[in-house]
Design an enzyme around this catalytic site. Structure first.
Site, PDB file in Angstrom:
ATOM      1  N   TYR A   1      33.431 189.166 104.788  1.00  0.00           N
ATOM      2  CA  TYR A   1      32.640 187.939 104.634  1.00  0.00           C
ATOM      3  C   TYR A   1      32.575 187.524 103.151  1.00  0.00           C
ATOM      4  O   TYR A   1      32.387 188.379 102.281  1.00  0.00           O
ATOM      5  CB  TYR A   1      31.229 188.184 105.192  1.00  0.00           C
TER       6      TYR A   1
ATOM      7  N   ARG B   1       4.966 194.140 102.821  1.00  0.00           N
ATOM      8  CA  ARG B   1       6.327 194.440 102.349  1.00  0.00           C
ATOM      9  C   ARG B   1       6.752 195.797 102.885  1.00  0.00           C
ATOM     10  O   ARG B   1       7.870 196.004 103.330  1.00  0.00           O
ATOM     11  CB  ARG B   1       6.409 194.401 100.812  1.00  0.00           C
TER      12      ARG B   1
ATOM     13  N   ASP C   1      29.658 196.145 109.433  1.00  0.00           N
ATOM     14  CA  ASP C   1      29.048 194.828 109.625  1.00  0.00           C
ATOM     15  C   ASP C   1      29.430 194.386 111.040  1.00  0.00           C
ATOM     16  O   ASP C   1      30.582 194.054 111.308  1.00  0.00           O
ATOM     17  CB  ASP C   1      29.576 193.846 108.561  1.00  0.00           C
TER      18      ASP C   1
ATOM     19  N   LYS D   1      23.272 184.785 112.820  1.00  0.00           N
ATOM     20  CA  LYS D   1      24.347 184.358 113.720  1.00  0.00           C
ATOM     21  C   LYS D   1      23.949 184.617 115.184  1.00  0.00           C
ATOM     22  O   LYS D   1      22.956 184.082 115.634  1.00  0.00           O
ATOM     23  CB  LYS D   1      25.647 185.056 113.313  1.00  0.00           C
TER      24      LYS D   1
HETATM   25  C1  PLP Z   1      26.896 185.220 107.645  1.00  0.00           C
HETATM   26  C2  PLP Z   1      27.433 186.581 107.460  1.00  0.00           C
HETATM   27  C3  PLP Z   1      26.879 187.453 106.524  1.00  0.00           C
HETATM   28  C4  PLP Z   1      25.761 187.045 105.583  1.00  0.00           C
HETATM   29  O1  PLP Z   1      24.589 186.797 106.275  1.00  0.00           O
HETATM   30  P1  PLP Z   1      23.451 185.739 105.809  1.00  0.00           P
HETATM   31  O2  PLP Z   1      22.456 185.848 106.904  1.00  0.00           O
HETATM   32  O3  PLP Z   1      24.118 184.401 105.731  1.00  0.00           O
HETATM   33  O4  PLP Z   1      22.957 186.190 104.498  1.00  0.00           O
HETATM   34  C5  PLP Z   1      27.398 188.731 106.438  1.00  0.00           C
HETATM   35  N1  PLP Z   1      28.409 189.140 107.239  1.00  0.00           N
HETATM   36  C6  PLP Z   1      28.974 188.312 108.140  1.00  0.00           C
HETATM   37  C7  PLP Z   1      30.104 188.802 108.972  1.00  0.00           C
HETATM   38  C8  PLP Z   1      28.510 187.014 108.286  1.00  0.00           C
HETATM   39  O5  PLP Z   1      29.090 186.195 109.170  1.00  0.00           O
END
Ligand code: PLP
Length: 378
Positions: A98, A46, A170, A195
């Site tokens: 998001y 961890r 982000d 993604k």
């Molecule tokens: C998908 C997404 C998230 C969340 O990510 P997860 O891997 O699904 O927990 C956060 N920000 C953006 C812009 C996203 O497209």
């Protein structure tokens, strides 16, 4: 090192002991200590794991930071970063953030008295107006989902510095291949690596990078305390994905440009949202802060019925949530990713029932365009 080389040679990319050109998957939880408290860099997975550590050094490199952190999902990364804040403090966030981040702020962290305001961060004036005496962080997404709105990262840096706020970006949609927010003055950059970074619809993961030792120490403390870490197998998959990130992003953007051209000329499409279009309100800022415009496009077909018909008829675009993979994906934000947002709020944001979002993949653009053409015929 230039960016394409960095995708292949950045961070730790091999096993020093054996010469293996891929970092092994250290499927291990604990490590033998040579004496009490005398361990060789790792004591418990961890806290740290060699495979995860290799991934963490790569993301730090890609974002031009000096420390990286890997989490079990994008939301795990975002939640851990929000833990830097205290009760009764206030965060300003991009208004079409998001959906999961919206839910985290409004349904979870609100219970711990972490206050928030959603603002159209494409307007620096509105951001300034939203600042309160207890505001401690500014959290932005650029481009946003699904309308691809652009926020000026340098302007946000100026505001953050002036008011002593932590600037968190982000960077999921832009990817570190096109955009490096730390270079523009952001304090923390984070990703849903599920993604584009993973890129093959086979991993759920989150990544964070910073370029401050002090901040890194605090984040590592939280990563270890909260415990939402990424496992070694998934860390390895992300490193594999990163090696082709540049190639994928180039191919995706080339396809996207052709699809945007096709959609723009189509009589049934009333509007197209893509920051690469000169008519997009954020085009100049996007061009100044990113080397590319990415592979997310939204377009309006005028009605929810036609939109649903198109989604039913496409063959190569997979009807699914998520984005950023080698295969093209298509979705209806009003009924899918943004369904949990109240209808009047959706209308305010411009997310109409006829708005279709596509995440362009690496297939032949001719097939993708023919597919959309036949689907729009209905
Ligand atoms: C998908 C997404 C998230 C969340 O990510 P997860 O891997 O699904 O927990 C956060 N920000 C953006 C812009 C996203 O497209």
């Amino acid at each position: 090192m230039r960016s394409k080389t960095k995708m292949v040679h950045g961070g730790i990319t091999r096993d020093e002991q054996t010469g293996a050109v891929s970092v092994p998957i250290y499927q291990v939880s604990t490590y033998k200590q040579d004496g009490v408290g005398n361990f060789r860099g790792y004591e418990y997975s961890r806290t740290g794991n060699p495979t995860r550590h290799a991934l963490e050094t790569v993301i730090a490199d890609l974002e031009n930071g000096n420390h990286g952190f890997a989490f079990g999902s994008g939301m795990a990364a975002i939640t851990t970063i929000m833990m830097l804040l205290n009760a009764d403090e206030h965060v300003i966030l991009t208004d079409d953030v998001y959906g999961g981040s919206y839910r985290l702020m409004t349904k979870v962290l609100n219970r711990f008295n972490l206050d928030h305001t959603f603002v159209d961060t494409s307007s620096p004036e509105r951001v300034e107006q939203a600042i309160k005496t207890n505001t401690k962080a500014l959290y932005i997404e650029t481009p946003t989902n699904p309308l691809l709105k652009i926020t000026d990262i340098k302007k946000m840096t100026e505001i953050a510095k002036k008011h002593n706020l932590l600037l968190i970006v982000d960077n999921t949609f832009a990817t570190p291949y096109w955009q490096q927010p730390l270079d523009l003055g952001a304090d923390i950059v984070l990703h849903s690596a599920t993604k584009y970074i993973g890129g093959h619809s086979d991993v759920v993961a989150g990544l964070v990078a910073v370029n401050s030792d002090e901040l890194a120490e605090r984040i590592h403390f939280l990563q270890n305390s909260v415990g939402a870490v990424l496992g070694p197998q998934d860390s390895w998959l992300l490193m594999r994905g990163i090696k082709t990130l540049a190639l994928r992003m180039e191919a995706i953007e080339a396809n996207t440009n052709k699809i945007v051209e096709f959609l723009h000329a189509h009589e049934k499409v009333s509007s197209v949202f893509y920051p690469g279009m000169k008519t997009h309100p954020g085009h100049d800022i996007a061009k100044s802060q990113s080397a590319g415009f990415g592979g997310m496009v939204s377009f309006d077909v005028g009605s929810g019925e036609l939109a649903e018909e198109v989604l039913k008829r496409v063959k190569y675009f997979t009807l699914a949530e998520s984005l950023g993979a080698v295969e093209s994906l298509i979705s209806l934000p009003a009924k899918m990713t943004h369904a949990s947002i109240p209808a009047d709020r959706r209308a305010e944001l411009g997310i109409t029932d006829g708005l279709i979002r596509v995440s362009v993949g690496i297939e032949d653009s001719e097939d993708l365009i023919e597919d959309l053409a036949q689907a729009l015929e209905s």
